[in-house]
Motif scaffolding. Structure first.
Motif, mmCIF file in Angstrom:
data_model
loop_
_atom_site.group_PDB
_atom_site.id
_atom_site.type_symbol
_atom_site.label_atom_id
_atom_site.label_comp_id
_atom_site.label_asym_id
_atom_site.label_seq_id
_atom_site.Cartn_x
_atom_site.Cartn_y
_atom_site.Cartn_z
ATOM 1 N N SER A 71 41.274 32.963 40.592
ATOM 2 C CA SER A 71 41.717 31.642 41.026
ATOM 3 C C SER A 71 42.734 31.823 42.141
ATOM 4 N N ARG A 72 42.979 30.759 42.877
ATOM 5 C CA ARG A 72 43.950 30.857 43.959
ATOM 6 C C ARG A 72 44.804 29.605 44.013
ATOM 7 N N ASP A 73 46.026 29.774 44.466
ATOM 8 C CA ASP A 73 46.958 28.670 44.651
ATOM 9 C C ASP A 73 47.539 28.827 46.054
ATOM 10 N N ASN A 74 46.926 28.165 47.020
ATOM 11 C CA ASN A 74 47.359 28.328 48.408
ATOM 12 C C ASN A 74 48.791 27.859 48.620
ATOM 13 N N ALA A 75 49.210 26.852 47.882
ATOM 14 C CA ALA A 75 50.579 26.357 48.035
ATOM 15 C C ALA A 75 51.595 27.404 47.604
ATOM 16 N N GLU A 76 51.193 28.234 46.639
ATOM 17 C CA GLU A 76 52.067 29.286 46.150
ATOM 18 C C GLU A 76 51.803 30.618 46.846
ATOM 19 N N ASN A 77 50.824 30.621 47.781
ATOM 20 C CA ASN A 77 50.445 31.879 48.456
ATOM 21 C C ASN A 77 50.072 32.961 47.450
ATOM 22 N N SER A 78 49.311 32.591 46.441
ATOM 23 C CA SER A 78 48.992 33.575 45.416
ATOM 24 C C SER A 78 47.552 33.444 44.933
ATOM 25 N N VAL A 79 47.049 34.541 44.460
ATOM 26 C CA VAL A 79 45.727 34.610 43.846
ATOM 27 C C VAL A 79 45.890 35.315 42.503
ATOM 28 N N HIS A 80 45.144 34.868 41.514
ATOM 29 C CA HIS A 80 45.272 35.433 40.176
ATOM 30 C C HIS A 80 43.934 35.949 39.674
ATOM 31 N N LEU A 81 44.007 36.929 38.805
ATOM 32 C CA LEU A 81 42.815 37.447 38.147
ATOM 33 C C LEU A 81 43.092 37.478 36.649
ATOM 34 N N GLN A 82 42.493 36.545 35.926
ATOM 35 C CA GLN A 82 42.618 36.505 34.479
ATOM 36 C C GLN A 82 41.579 37.435 33.893
ATOM 37 N N MET A 83 42.039 38.416 33.141
ATOM 38 C CA MET A 83 41.146 39.425 32.583
ATOM 39 C C MET A 83 41.174 39.335 31.062
ATOM 40 N N ASN A 84 40.051 38.975 30.485
ATOM 41 C CA ASN A 84 39.930 38.865 29.033
ATOM 42 C C ASN A 84 38.947 39.904 28.505
ATOM 43 N N SER A 85 38.983 40.103 27.203
ATOM 44 C CA SER A 85 38.060 41.045 26.543
ATOM 45 C C SER A 85 38.047 42.392 27.261
ATOM 46 N N LEU A 86 39.216 42.907 27.525
ATOM 47 C CA LEU A 86 39.315 44.147 28.297
ATOM 48 C C LEU A 86 38.725 45.331 27.544
ATOM 49 N N LYS A 87 38.160 46.228 28.332
ATOM 50 C CA LYS A 87 37.510 47.418 27.811
ATOM 51 C C LYS A 87 38.181 48.659 28.406
ATOM 52 N N PRO A 88 38.075 49.799 27.751
ATOM 53 C CA PRO A 88 38.664 51.026 28.323
ATOM 54 C C PRO A 88 38.151 51.318 29.733
ATOM 55 N N GLU A 89 36.917 50.973 30.019
ATOM 56 C CA GLU A 89 36.366 51.214 31.353
ATOM 57 C C GLU A 89 36.956 50.310 32.427
ATOM 58 N N ASP A 90 37.771 49.335 32.037
ATOM 59 C CA ASP A 90 38.488 48.520 33.013
ATOM 60 C C ASP A 90 39.772 49.207 33.481
#
Length: 124
Positions: A71-90
């Motif tokens: 997701s991105r928030d241009n007003a905040e000059n930021s981009v986010h990556l929500q990572m769920n169900s993480l695996k060791p290969e991540d």
């Protein structure tokens, strides 16, 4: 030199979640799509996800599809990556930078605004 700044990494157990943040310099978000990449020890850099300038188009690597959300928030000059169900290969160092394009089935070439990255470690 312009650089992105990544944050939010850490150590989690398998199945856990993390939310990575990417702070963009200046008005970069107004001009570019943004991509997340990762590099695991001993492996080549891998495309993870991208989001278009407007946020209307996103793309995910097959390995993270259904688990990660960009997701991105241009007003905040930021981009986010929500990572769920993480695996060791991540497990990897995660980087964000501008990319030349973000299409449903293609992530454009990265622009050399690489930051230091943020380490994500998923324990089994």
């Amino acid at each position: 030199q312009l650089q992105f700044v990544e944050s939010g990494g850490g150590l989690v157990q398998t199945g856990g979640s993390l939310r990575l943040s990417c702070a963009a310099p200046g008005s970069i978000l107004d001009d570019y799509a943004i991509g997340w990449f990762r590099r695991a020890p001993g492996k080549e850099r891998e495309e993870v996800s991208c989001i278009s300038k407007t946020g209307g188009t996103t793309n995910y690597a097959d390995s993270v599809k259904g688990r990660f959300t960009i997701s991105r928030d241009n007003a905040e000059n930021s981009v986010h990556l929500q990572m769920n169900s993480l695996k060791p290969e991540d497990t990897a160092v995660y980087y964000c930078t501008a990319v030349l394009s973000c299409l449903p089935h293609h992530i454009g070439a990265p622009v050399d605004y690489w930051g230091q990255g943020t380490q994500v470690t998923v324990s089994s």
